[in-house]
Design an enzyme around this catalytic site. Structure first.
Site, PDB file in Angstrom:
ATOM      1  N   LYS A  67      59.089  43.677  49.702  1.00 14.72           N
ATOM      2  CA  LYS A  67      59.435  43.484  48.288  1.00 14.72           C
ATOM      3  C   LYS A  67      58.611  42.363  47.662  1.00 14.72           C
ATOM      4  CE  LYS A  67      63.872  43.041  49.176  1.00 14.72           C
ATOM      5  NZ  LYS A  67      63.881  43.393  50.620  1.00 14.72           N
ATOM      6  N   THR A  68      58.491  41.233  48.355  1.00 14.42           N
ATOM      7  CA  THR A  68      57.681  40.129  47.835  1.00 14.42           C
ATOM      8  C   THR A  68      56.211  40.531  47.753  1.00 14.42           C
ATOM      9  OG1 THR A  68      59.213  38.512  48.786  1.00 14.42           O
ATOM     10  CG2 THR A  68      57.026  37.715  48.182  1.00 14.42           C
ATOM     11  N   ASP A 112      63.645  36.674  43.414  1.00 15.44           N
ATOM     12  CA  ASP A 112      64.164  37.162  44.687  1.00 15.44           C
ATOM     13  C   ASP A 112      65.672  36.919  44.753  1.00 15.44           C
ATOM     14  OD1 ASP A 112      64.058  38.323  47.160  1.00 15.44           O
ATOM     15  OD2 ASP A 112      63.197  36.594  48.195  1.00 15.44           O
ATOM     16  N   THR A 161      68.573  42.587  48.413  1.00 11.58           N
ATOM     17  CA  THR A 161      68.934  43.285  49.646  1.00 11.58           C
ATOM     18  C   THR A 161      70.297  43.957  49.494  1.00 11.58           C
ATOM     19  OG1 THR A 161      69.915  41.242  50.513  1.00 11.58           O
ATOM     20  CG2 THR A 161      67.628  41.715  51.112  1.00 11.58           C
ATOM     21  N   ARG A 220      57.708  42.724  58.760  1.00 13.86           N
ATOM     22  CA  ARG A 220      57.795  41.280  59.021  1.00 13.86           C
ATOM     23  C   ARG A 220      58.054  41.002  60.487  1.00 13.86           C
ATOM     24  NH1 ARG A 220      62.003  38.397  55.407  1.00 13.86           N
ATOM     25  NH2 ARG A 220      60.428  38.898  53.832  1.00 13.86           N
TER      26      ARG A 220
END
Length: 346
Positions: A67-68, A112, A161, A220
């Site tokens: 997402k980032t 975020d 999330t 990640r």
């Protein structure tokens, strides 16, 4: 020797620095999420052709899926600066007003954990997103005055999330909403190859496949495992990552062949050894493994449920037949998933 938070999908400062070097810089480099990538590409191209800022974008999905990265790609593709902040960092409406008033035309504001935004700031954001203005209150009590403040046209990229916690008025103000799903092992393998190349790591195909299987479908985590395997290969070999080196490194860090880590195994053992497979309440389960409820609920449970090791019901959490067999135990009758498990064995 092991780190209980090794597969924690949250991003530490060290991880953020390492991830920055591995992030794709445009949509052509972004691996996976094909439908979302296509949709974002169309949205941004149309905005560029209109010579206007893109519509507000909401990205939802589990941690670590990109997402980032996508927010940074939006800024790169639009040729615009990006401002990064998070919901918990904005505790007052004044904090948000200060950020919004300092934006420049076309800037990307990445927010975020938008679901954790304070209510007063959230209400201010409604007007900012829709009308590109905010009302700044000056003074207190009966003498307070609201001064309208015009804002430059900006693009808000929100990430969450837990999309279900977003109020409908906020969700409806986004022009485009995308949900990011977990990656397939083959996509993770592609990411591992790319990251290894950027890190200058020579890696065997067997090692790539192993990391693809054990990374929980999360880029990640894949990059984090790759760095730890690289460290092991550097200390115990010549720096090249073989399949054998990978297996030894993952054994040290307690990541098993299904991608389960120390906390996952502890939860399954508690369910089976202490509670006969369940069902058991989340608070009781968290106490049994010595962790906070939030840690169990956000870090371990989604993966265990998605992978078929645990089920949730109104009565609590239960271990499935797959979990019993993973721990080398025979599941009793009426265990969730037992019939399916027997079919698979046949």
């Amino acid at each position: 020797m092991s780190d209980p938070d090794f597969l924690d999908e949250k991003l530490s400062a060290e991880d953020f620095s390492a991830e920055q070097a591995l992030r794709p810089h445009d949509l052509s480099e972004f691996i996976g999420q094909h439908r979302v990538r296509e949709q974002v590409s169309l949205l941004l191209r149309a905005a560029r052709e209109r010579k206007a800022p893109a519509d507000h974008i909401l990205l939802s999905g589990p941690p670590g899926l990109g997402k980032t990265t996508l927010a940074m790609i939006v800024a790169e593709e639009m040729g615009a600066p990006i401002r990064i902040t998070s919901g918990p960092a904005i505790t007052h409406a004044g904090d948000l007003a200060s950020i919004l008033s300092s934006l420049v035309e076309g800037e990307i504001l990445f927010l975020d954990e938008i679901h954790r935004l304070a209510r007063p700031a959230e209400e201010m954001l409604y007007m900012a997103m829709e009308d590109f203005r905010v009302d700044v209150v000056v003074g207190k009590g009966p003498g307070a005055t609201a001064i309208p403040l015009s804002l430059p046209h900006f693009t808000l990229v929100g990430a969450t999330t837990r999309a279900g916690l977003l109020p409908a008025p906020l969700r409806d103000r986004f022009g485009f909403t995308a949900h990011l799903d977990y990656y397939e092992p083959k996509e993770i393998e592609e990411i591992v190859r790319r990251s290894a190349s950027l890190l200058g790591v020579e890696i065997a195909e067997s090692a790539v496949v192993e990391l693809g299987k054990r990374s929980r479908g999360t880029p990640r985590i894949a990059n984090r495992l790759l760095r730890r395997v690289r460290d092991y290969a550097q200390v115990h070999g010549d720096g090249s990552v073989s399949g054998e080196m990978t297996l030894s490194a993952l054994d040290i860090y307690e990541v098993d062949q299904k991608g389960l880590d120390r906390l996952d195994i502890a939860i399954l053992k508690a369910l089976i050894d202490q509670f006969a497979g369940g069902p058991v309440g989340l608070n009781t389960l968290a106490m049994a493994v010595g962790e906070e409820r939030e840690t169990v609920e956000s870090m371990a449970e989604p993966f265990l449920v998605r992978s078929g090791f645990m089920v949730r019901s109104p009565r609590g959490r239960s271990a499935t037949a797959l979990a019993w067999k993973h721990l080398g135990k025979v599941p009793p009758p009426q265990t969730p998933g037992l019939f399916d498990s027997l079919d698979i064995e046949k």
